[in-house]
Design a protein around this motif. Structure first.
Motif, PDB file in Angstrom:
ATOM      1  N   VAL A 580       0.862  -1.189   0.000  1.00 59.54           N
ATOM      2  CA  VAL A 580       0.000   0.000   0.000  1.00 59.54           C
ATOM      3  C   VAL A 580       0.896   1.237   0.000  1.00 59.54           C
ATOM      4  N   LYS A 581       0.625   2.149  -0.929  1.00 62.28           N
ATOM      5  CA  LYS A 581       1.336   3.427  -0.976  1.00 62.28           C
ATOM      6  C   LYS A 581       0.372   4.520  -0.510  1.00 62.28           C
ATOM      7  N   PHE A 582       0.805   5.309   0.459  1.00 59.11           N
ATOM      8  CA  PHE A 582      -0.032   6.380   1.011  1.00 59.11           C
ATOM      9  C   PHE A 582       0.593   7.722   0.645  1.00 59.11           C
ATOM     10  N   TYR A 583      -0.166   8.516  -0.133  1.00 55.57           N
ATOM     11  CA  TYR A 583       0.354   9.798  -0.633  1.00 55.57           C
ATOM     12  C   TYR A 583      -0.769  10.833  -0.560  1.00 55.57           C
ATOM     13  N   ILE A 584      -0.698  11.729   0.435  1.00 56.35           N
ATOM     14  CA  ILE A 584      -1.724  12.770   0.519  1.00 56.35           C
ATOM     15  C   ILE A 584      -1.305  13.973  -0.332  1.00 56.35           C
ATOM     16  N   HIS A 585      -2.268  14.806  -0.647  1.00 53.02           N
ATOM     17  CA  HIS A 585      -2.055  15.982  -1.481  1.00 53.02           C
ATOM     18  C   HIS A 585      -0.904  16.829  -0.931  1.00 53.02           C
ATOM     19  N   SER A 586      -0.156  17.459  -1.829  1.00 51.32           N
ATOM     20  CA  SER A 586       1.028  18.229  -1.415  1.00 51.32           C
ATOM     21  C   SER A 586       0.680  19.324  -0.406  1.00 51.32           C
ATOM     22  N   GLN A 587      -0.548  19.885  -0.482  1.00 57.96           N
ATOM     23  CA  GLN A 587      -0.948  20.918   0.468  1.00 57.96           C
ATOM     24  C   GLN A 587      -1.094  20.361   1.887  1.00 57.96           C
ATOM     25  N   MET A 588      -1.286  19.058   2.019  1.00 52.16           N
ATOM     26  CA  MET A 588      -1.496  18.419   3.316  1.00 52.16           C
ATOM     27  C   MET A 588      -0.245  17.709   3.842  1.00 52.16           C
ATOM     28  N   GLN A 589       0.821  17.684   3.033  1.00 55.79           N
ATOM     29  CA  GLN A 589       1.973  16.856   3.387  1.00 55.79           C
ATOM     30  C   GLN A 589       2.753  17.345   4.598  1.00 55.79           C
ATOM     31  N   LYS A 590       2.515  18.580   5.029  1.00 50.64           N
ATOM     32  CA  LYS A 590       3.175  19.058   6.248  1.00 50.64           C
ATOM     33  C   LYS A 590       2.690  18.275   7.470  1.00 50.64           C
ATOM     34  N   PHE A 591       1.557  17.572   7.332  1.00 53.61           N
ATOM     35  CA  PHE A 591       1.016  16.774   8.432  1.00 53.61           C
ATOM     36  C   PHE A 591       1.298  15.273   8.253  1.00 53.61           C
ATOM     37  N   MET A 592       2.090  14.915   7.256  1.00 48.98           N
ATOM     38  CA  MET A 592       2.285  13.504   6.926  1.00 48.98           C
ATOM     39  C   MET A 592       2.819  12.687   8.105  1.00 48.98           C
ATOM     40  N   SER A 593       3.686  13.277   8.925  1.00 50.01           N
ATOM     41  CA  SER A 593       4.299  12.519  10.026  1.00 50.01           C
ATOM     42  C   SER A 593       3.269  11.956  10.998  1.00 50.01           C
ATOM     43  N   HIS A 594       2.074  12.568  11.047  1.00 46.98           N
ATOM     44  CA  HIS A 594       1.050  12.110  11.986  1.00 46.98           C
ATOM     45  C   HIS A 594       0.265  10.907  11.457  1.00 46.98           C
ATOM     46  N   PHE A 595       0.443  10.601  10.188  1.00 48.82           N
ATOM     47  CA  PHE A 595      -0.217   9.427   9.622  1.00 48.82           C
ATOM     48  C   PHE A 595       0.665   8.171   9.725  1.00 48.82           C
ATOM     49  N   ILE A 596       1.959   8.373   9.798  1.00 50.12           N
ATOM     50  CA  ILE A 596       2.904   7.266   9.641  1.00 50.12           C
ATOM     51  C   ILE A 596       2.746   6.219  10.741  1.00 50.12           C
ATOM     52  N   THR A 597       2.607   4.969  10.312  1.00 48.98           N
ATOM     53  CA  THR A 597       2.578   3.826  11.221  1.00 48.98           C
ATOM     54  C   THR A 597       3.628   2.822  10.758  1.00 48.98           C
ATOM     55  N   ASP A 598       4.069   2.022  11.663  1.00 50.76           N
ATOM     56  CA  ASP A 598       5.111   1.047  11.352  1.00 50.76           C
ATOM     57  C   ASP A 598       4.466  -0.258  10.902  1.00 50.76           C
ATOM     58  N   HIS A 599       4.279  -0.391   9.594  1.00 49.58           N
ATOM     59  CA  HIS A 599       3.720  -1.620   9.040  1.00 49.58           C
ATOM     60  C   HIS A 599       4.498  -1.957   7.770  1.00 49.58           C
ATOM     61  N   PRO A 600       4.942  -3.193   7.628  1.00 54.83           N
ATOM     62  CA  PRO A 600       5.803  -3.550   6.482  1.00 54.83           C
ATOM     63  C   PRO A 600       5.136  -3.406   5.123  1.00 54.83           C
ATOM     64  N   ASN A 601       3.796  -3.436   5.074  1.00 56.45           N
ATOM     65  CA  ASN A 601       3.107  -3.364   3.780  1.00 56.45           C
ATOM     66  C   ASN A 601       2.730  -1.935   3.374  1.00 56.45           C
ATOM     67  N   ILE A 602       2.884  -0.977   4.286  1.00 55.17           N
ATOM     68  CA  ILE A 602       2.451   0.396   3.997  1.00 55.17           C
ATOM     69  C   ILE A 602       3.660   1.322   3.918  1.00 55.17           C
ATOM     70  N   GLU A 603       3.735   2.053   2.807  1.00 52.69           N
ATOM     71  CA  GLU A 603       4.811   3.022   2.613  1.00 52.69           C
ATOM     72  C   GLU A 603       4.200   4.416   2.497  1.00 52.69           C
ATOM     73  N   PHE A 604       4.751   5.365   3.251  1.00 55.83           N
ATOM     74  CA  PHE A 604       4.242   6.731   3.270  1.00 55.83           C
ATOM     75  C   PHE A 604       5.173   7.611   2.430  1.00 55.83           C
ATOM     76  N   LEU A 605       4.592   8.278   1.446  1.00 50.78           N
ATOM     77  CA  LEU A 605       5.389   9.002   0.467  1.00 50.78           C
ATOM     78  C   LEU A 605       5.019  10.480   0.437  1.00 50.78           C
ATOM     79  N   VAL A 606       5.998  11.325   0.072  1.00 57.65           N
ATOM     80  CA  VAL A 606       5.771  12.754  -0.144  1.00 57.65           C
ATOM     81  C   VAL A 606       6.381  13.117  -1.493  1.00 57.65           C
ATOM     82  N   LYS A 607       6.204  14.364  -1.899  1.00 56.65           N
ATOM     83  CA  LYS A 607       6.600  14.740  -3.258  1.00 56.65           C
ATOM     84  C   LYS A 607       8.105  14.658  -3.493  1.00 56.65           C
ATOM     85  N   SER A 608       8.887  14.700  -2.426  1.00 54.78           N
ATOM     86  CA  SER A 608      10.337  14.577  -2.594  1.00 54.78           C
ATOM     87  C   SER A 608      10.790  13.124  -2.740  1.00 54.78           C
ATOM     88  N   THR A 609       9.907  12.173  -2.437  1.00 55.00           N
ATOM     89  CA  THR A 609      10.295  10.758  -2.492  1.00 55.00           C
ATOM     90  C   THR A 609       9.477   9.950  -3.491  1.00 55.00           C
TER      91      THR A 609
END
Length: 719
Positions: A580-609
């Protein structure tokens, strides 16, 4: 050994650890006369911190231990000092403290953390009046005194603060507070500090109740209460702490408030908070936070008003009639004249140079292409790429930030202009046509934008503006692209239905909208799809400028945070081994750290990655809400789930021509999302026939010639 220094190492002071350890080595009492005990309270460490700890541990007078392993009786120093790595002390600090203690035979000596108080004190009551910073300031304490007073087993920051309070609450203990001996405290006043301080106060209360059998000293309680209000009456507390953290801070405050009557609160200069205290006592946490915000705002404007009233009282006359204004008038006039001449020369030189560049290019038509200034992954990039690869003689240039994570792939194509450089400003005048995935003025005018517009308004009005589109228009976006406001000469669309939307909602004529298909759709063929889920919600206008605390209260955050933590969802992706790739809109990415969970199947991405176009191509299922990327997925005949949990709080307005239900399955609850995902997996990620038919109806073209059609339309319109 003269002094044993106990220094707690935790996340709020680790930043200064390496630098401050050098200050201890420079002490004039001699580093060999210092026993340094580092209490390691870090959950995790950077490589540099681990390396520095390893180096210190090799020194004979240094030991590293855990909080529960400290035995005060085993320390070698005649004096004991509790030290913080945020302290910035001078080389003679410990020499002066110990010298004072020995000369006057005192049981402890304390320094002042700042220059606010230069007096010396020998009375505990006077120190209590100075507050928390004075009470908990840097000290040297005779070892036997500390052993006689302290029965604390776990030596953490709260325990150290409790020791400080105990020292001032025993009348037989002799001390000196040296106001003229000062040091700096370099801590960061952030949410971690505020929360930890409140937790420390909570532990001090618990220890005091245990030691003194609930006979809580009123003077100590007053200091702690004042300190709590120092923490709470700050933007950090109201805006940055999480709700559950705020709740715990309020609980600590309630533990203190039971010690006081309203009259006693007034006597300790906290009368202004009594309405706030009443709300806290009733556990009205949200209302209490809003009250503090209003109180701070009122206080700020009261202070501003008082400041200006004082100024105008002192300067009641008209400024223009003052002697200083009259004397400096020639200088101001000369400066305005200088700036005016400078602007005219700059403008004339740039226009002349633009004409020379235009001549050097054989007076060919020049196109500038862009999208968001930090990206190259939308229709602007794909159209530019097509032009460079298929029409190399076309004078087309791409505008992008020099530090963009996408700049390297654009550089490979050549004709790159870095945003807001001199060349960018020059080619704004050289170019005939501006082409953007958004609008050129919105994203690709050089900074400072308004200054550039004011200087070259006549030239800019002569340019031909083309909007390539950010995505298929599936809502009424009149506030963003209306003819009246944005004045585009040509808009690219994907289908006849979308053209109708553009004409009806944005006010463009039939001749101003071209049905060609979007440039990036050329890249959506011959793709290799993985059995992978892409979660890609769009933004919300009402959350755009929100602070962290309020964002974490929002339905938006809770909906997606709960979805990626849903047990059935996690069990399903584990059982089928689905990434699972999780990518929220660039306007919301300043809050991305609050979504991150430690699960091997889920990857949290931002526009720089991540590159959005690649995510869309490789994923087999899209979960979004109202985003136009759903149309890209439908174009590729792949299933879409539209999780619309907040239809009445969405800033987009639906249209009739292309409905959300045409693009994917609409669900409104977390349970429905999980159920819909299960169905898609069961059907092996194959798009059902009704949506295949919608795809064929909505998109006029399904080939790899969209960019070519766009190119020919632009050539025709600008010839």
């Amino acid at each position: 050994m003269k002094v044993s220094i106990i220094a707690l190492l935790h996340k709020n002071n680790v930043k200064n650890f390496a630098a401050t350890s050098q200050l201890l080595k420079q002490q004039t009492i001699g580093y060999e006369n210092i026993e340094l005990v580092i209490v390691d309270q870090l959950d995790s460490k950077s490589d540099s911190v681990s390396q520095h700890l390893s180096l210190l541990e090799k020194e004979p007078n240094v030991q590293i231990t855990a909080a529960e392993h400290i035995q005060l009786s085993q320390l070698k120093g005649n004096y004991i000092s509790f030290f913080d790595w945020n302290y910035q002390i001078d080389a003679a600090m410990y020499h002066r403290l110990i010298q004072t203690a020995e000369e006057a035979n005192l049981q402890f000596v304390s320094a002042n953390e700042g220059p606010a108080n230069r007096q010396q004190y020998y009375e505990a009551h006077d120190i209590m009046q100075l507050g928390m910073a004075a009470i908990t300031s840097l000290k040297v304490i005779k070892k036997e005194t500390l052993l006689a007073l302290s029965s604390i087993e776990q030596l953490n920051s709260a325990a150290v603060k409790m020791i400080d309070f105990m020292l001032y609450n025993y009348p037989t203990v002799t001390f000196a507070f040296l106001g003229e001996l000062t040091y700096k405290n370099r801590f960061a006043f952030n949410e971690q500090y505020v929360y930890q301080e409140a937790v420390d106060v909570e532990q001090i209360i618990a220890q005091a109740n245990q030691l003194f059998h609930h006979d809580f000293d009123k003077e100590v309680a007053a200091v702690l209460l004042a300190h709590m209000m120092y923490l709470i009456d700050k933007k950090v507390f109201t805006d940055d702490l999480l709700e559950e953290e705020q709740a715990r801070v309020y609980q600590v405050l309630r533990m203190l408030l039971v010690q006081f009557t309203d009259e006693e609160l007034a006597s300790i200069d906290l009368a202004g908070y009594i309405p706030f205290f009443s709300m806290v006592e009733k556990s009205l946490n949200h209302e209490s936070t809003e009250y503090i915000k209003l109180l701070r705002s009122k206080r700020h404007w009261y202070e501003q008003t008082a400041k200006y009233q004082k100024y105008f009282k002192k300067h009641p006359h008209n400024l223009e009639n003052s002697l200083s204004w009259k004397i400096t008038k020639p200088l101001r006039s000369a400066y305005r004249l200088y700036n005016g001449v400078k602007r005219r020369l700059y403008k004339g030189a740039l226009i002349a140079l633009a004409k020379l560049v235009k001549l050097s290019l054989g007076n060919k038509k020049v196109w500038l292409v862009g999208e968001r200034e930090d990206q190259a992954e939308d229709n602007g990039y794909f159209f530019f790429k097509y032009c460079r690869e298929n029409y190399p003689n076309q004078q087309v240039y791409y505008i992008i930030n020099e530090d963009s994570p996408h700049v390297s792939k654009v550089n490979k194509l050549g004709n790159v202009i870095y945003h807001s450089t001199f060349k960018h400003k020059l080619y704004m005048l050289v170019a005939d046509t501006y082409i953007s995935a958004w609008t050129f003025e919105e994203c690709s005018y050089p900074r400072p934008k308004q200054q550039f517009i004011n200087m070259f308004k006549k030239q800019l009005n002569q340019k031909y503006n083309i909007c390539l589109q950010h995505g298929v228009i599936i809502h009424n976006i009149a506030p963003y692209l209306s003819k009246e406001k944005y004045k585009q000469n040509l808009i690219i669309s994907s289908s006849r239905d979308e053209k109708k939307i553009i004409q009806h909602t944005l006010g463009y004529s039939d001749d101003e909208v071209a049905v060609t298909g979007l440039a990036r759709f050329d890249n959506l063929h011959n793709i290799s799809v993985k059995k992978q889920i892409l979660i890609m919600p769009t933004w919300r206008r009402h959350l755009f400028r929100i602070n962290k605390t309020n964002f974490l209260k929002s339905d938006y955050y809770k909906a997606y945070r709960d979805l990626i933590a849903n047990k059935d969802f996690l069990e399903m992706i584990e059982r089928h081994n689905i990434p699972v790739k999780f990518y929220i809109h660039s306007q919301m990415q300043k809050f991305m750290s609050h979504f991150i969970t430690d699960h091997p199947n889920i990857e949290f991405l931002v526009k720089s990655t991540a590159t959005v176009s690649e995510l869309l191509k490789e994923s087999a299922l899209l979960i979004t809400d109202y985003s136009s990327v759903s149309s890209d997925f439908l174009y590729m005949n792949k299933p879409v789930i539209m999780y619309q949990f907040d239809p009445h709080n969405n800033h987009h307005t639906a249209v009739e021509e292309i409905k959300y239900s045409d693009l994917g399955r609409i669900v409104s609850t977390e349970t429905e999302v999980v159920s819909a995902i299960q169905e898609v997996i069961k059907n092996d990620f194959v798009l059902s026939e009704p949506y295949v038919q919608n795809s064929n109806r909505i998109f006029t073209y399904k080939d790899q010639h969209n960019s070519e059609r766009i190119y020919q339309v632009i050539k025709e319109k600008t010839s």
